[in-house]
Design a protein around this motif. Sequence first.
Motif: not given
Length: 828
Positions: A487, A491, A596
């Motif tokens: 993740k 991002q 983000a």
Amino acid sequence: MVVCAFRDVLVFDRYLEKVALHYKVIVLIALLVSAFLTAGITRLGLSSDFRVYFSDDNPQLKTFDALEDQFSKMDNLWIFVEINEGDLFTSERLGVIETLTEESWALPYVIRIASIANYQHTHVIDDELWVDFLVEDSNALTDKKIQAIRSIANSEPSLSNNVISLDGSASLIQLRLALPDEGMGRIEAGQETLQATRDLMAEYRVRYPDMRFLLAGSVASNVSMQEAVAQDLSSLAIFSYLMLLLLLWLLLKSLFAVFISLGIISMSSLGTLGFFGWMGLTLTPVAGFVLTAIMTLAIADSVHILVSYFQQLAEGRDKHSAIRESLRINVGPVFVTSLTTIIGVLCLNTSDSPPYQDLGNMIAVGVFMAWILSMTMTPALLFWLTPPKALVGQDAQTLTSQQRILLSMAEQVIARPKAWFVGVGALVLVLCYCVSFNKISESWHEFYDETFEVRQAVDRINETISGNNLMEFSIETGVPEGIYEPKYMAQLDAFSEWLRQTPGIAHVYSMSDVSKRLNRDLNQGQETFYRIPDSREMIAQQFLLYELSLPMGLGLEDSIDIDRSATRVGVTLKKMDSGQIIDIQQKAHSWLKENAPELIAVEGTSYAVIFSYIVHRNVVSLVVGTLMAMLVICFILIITLKSVKLGLLSLIPNMAPAALAYGIWGVAEGYIDTAVAVVMCISLGVVVDDTVHFMSKYLRARREHGMSAEDAIRYAFKTVGVALAITTITLVAGFSVMLFSHFTPSVSTGTLMSMTLALALVVDFLFLPALLLMFDGKTDYGYSEKRTENSGLQSPHKKASKTALSKIKPSNIELKDSDHNVFNSSTR
């Protein structure tokens, strides 16, 4: 207060008697003190360290320091290589870059080098990851290998438009340096590195005449700035010095006056530098025009005294009485003008940047020294030296011709005061609106003209490869090993792609690109695998394998922090000003916060970013400081003029010149940077000088001699007009010398200062008299009995005839010892 001390004529006479009796001792003491102070110049240092521009609590500097502590230093030096014809993709030319890259490791303080030659190209052979230099053993390169290098250079984000141009005609070798943290050691280290690199470039220019080698980067910029300042302090200061003396001789037609002015200028400017040398001050690039400013401002006081002295001699007074009268009518105005000039430049202390605070303090000390010398050494020299024979008891033809021109100008204003008031007032209002055309902006790449190598390099880099401004982001997770989370990487990749789509950004370097490249190469180079891996373990293993394959000195420690909780994103910006840099930085920070959630948003930083913020803060603080100084000066004028009305009216001619100058600047240039904003403070006190001297003579005529407003205007033009014109011409000429500087901020300051001071004289000669006639013309100063006796002048309520011009002479007015100058006389 000095003005109050001279209120008592006995105090003034005692002062004058001491000077007359001990003039030789006074001159000797002044010379000895000046020599002692001047000796301190040898203690002055010259710093090009960017950190001196910021206070310890500057928030952008703290962010910058935190990023350097987390990763590595941002000091850099760029070698720009360009081929005159063709491109760099030949074995010989790639060999030049390869050799230069290798030899650059021997330069002082180099800790990392990035070029097309040592780019870490990854590929897989038999399921094994290989990391090789992109250009190695250039002599053995085949056409096929060269074509492969070209293809990689054009496709890899880390290379294309970063270290190699799209057409292959230019390339960058980027050196990362580890200079000492601060102090003179850091400055000397930068100079040492740049000089060693310059020597190396000199060799390469001889060996490869068909190639161009230029230097840029933070170290090149800092040292070049220091060299520009040294150049201004030497050549321009001497040129300004000679220019002022030549103008004084042409305008005053007296070597006698030039000699005295020479002493005041030299002792004030050199004494100031020496004083701050004894105080342990280190000069910065901001101080480049200190000598020119002090020399130019120091001349005004002595000129007023000398011109009055010459006028008294020309009208038949003996030397002693001429000196006495010259000092009597000038001691108050000279003190007040010196005080207002000091207040004006001291408002530079509102700046958030210490060098500009030092600049204001240095000029203030210089003006104070000039005032002390004008009140002591100037009269002492007048007593010591024999006055020019051409002036004693005769009409001074040069002064008379100048006075005639000024008096004819006075007649034009007196004849049509409303027209001049409305006309000039309308122009001021229009240009006040044009002030809004200026935007706060600073362009670092334009600090130097084309004579500087760093300017040539920056221009070519912007035209061929990418840009010269950098911005660095620390993208944090807050947990150790957090960068391996899919993740986070996803991002980070999204943020990098957003940056690439943002206008003004030329290149982005991100660990997400490295992750995608490793994933592709470890999957037989299939483009479908050019993406972030789905598992944390895969990302961690790929990075571990990659780091183990990297050579010493080319690891990831400058892009990944030690506990693997954050990565560094590097952004190269195209040519842009400070406002655009701040805009991109703030948009990036906002995007991170909104899009983000896995990333901890930290504001971007770099040399360009922190200087962009300091420019905006400086301009705002200097505007506020100037307004505060104006209020203080207005209060002083209310007290010294002993009139609330006149003190408030003086605000108009004191503020109008800056409004006119900045309005013209807004139309012509359209920006305000720190160098331009500084003019507000420095010019304020000088502009007030003209108003004070004119109004002092106007009020002397009205209060002491009972003249009408019209005749008082004529009196002011006749008695002080010549001195105002001479001082303005010398001031404008002195600051105009800065137009010959190769350092753009000095050119901007000199241009705007010259414009403001010239406009100040226009306002005081054409607008101020009209203003006084409109709002003070009917004021009764209680001297109606004198008006009918004084020189045959008409009533103030009637238009004076032109024949009265010849009768407005100081010799026609009875001057008694009980008369005091306007600053000591109250309205009866």
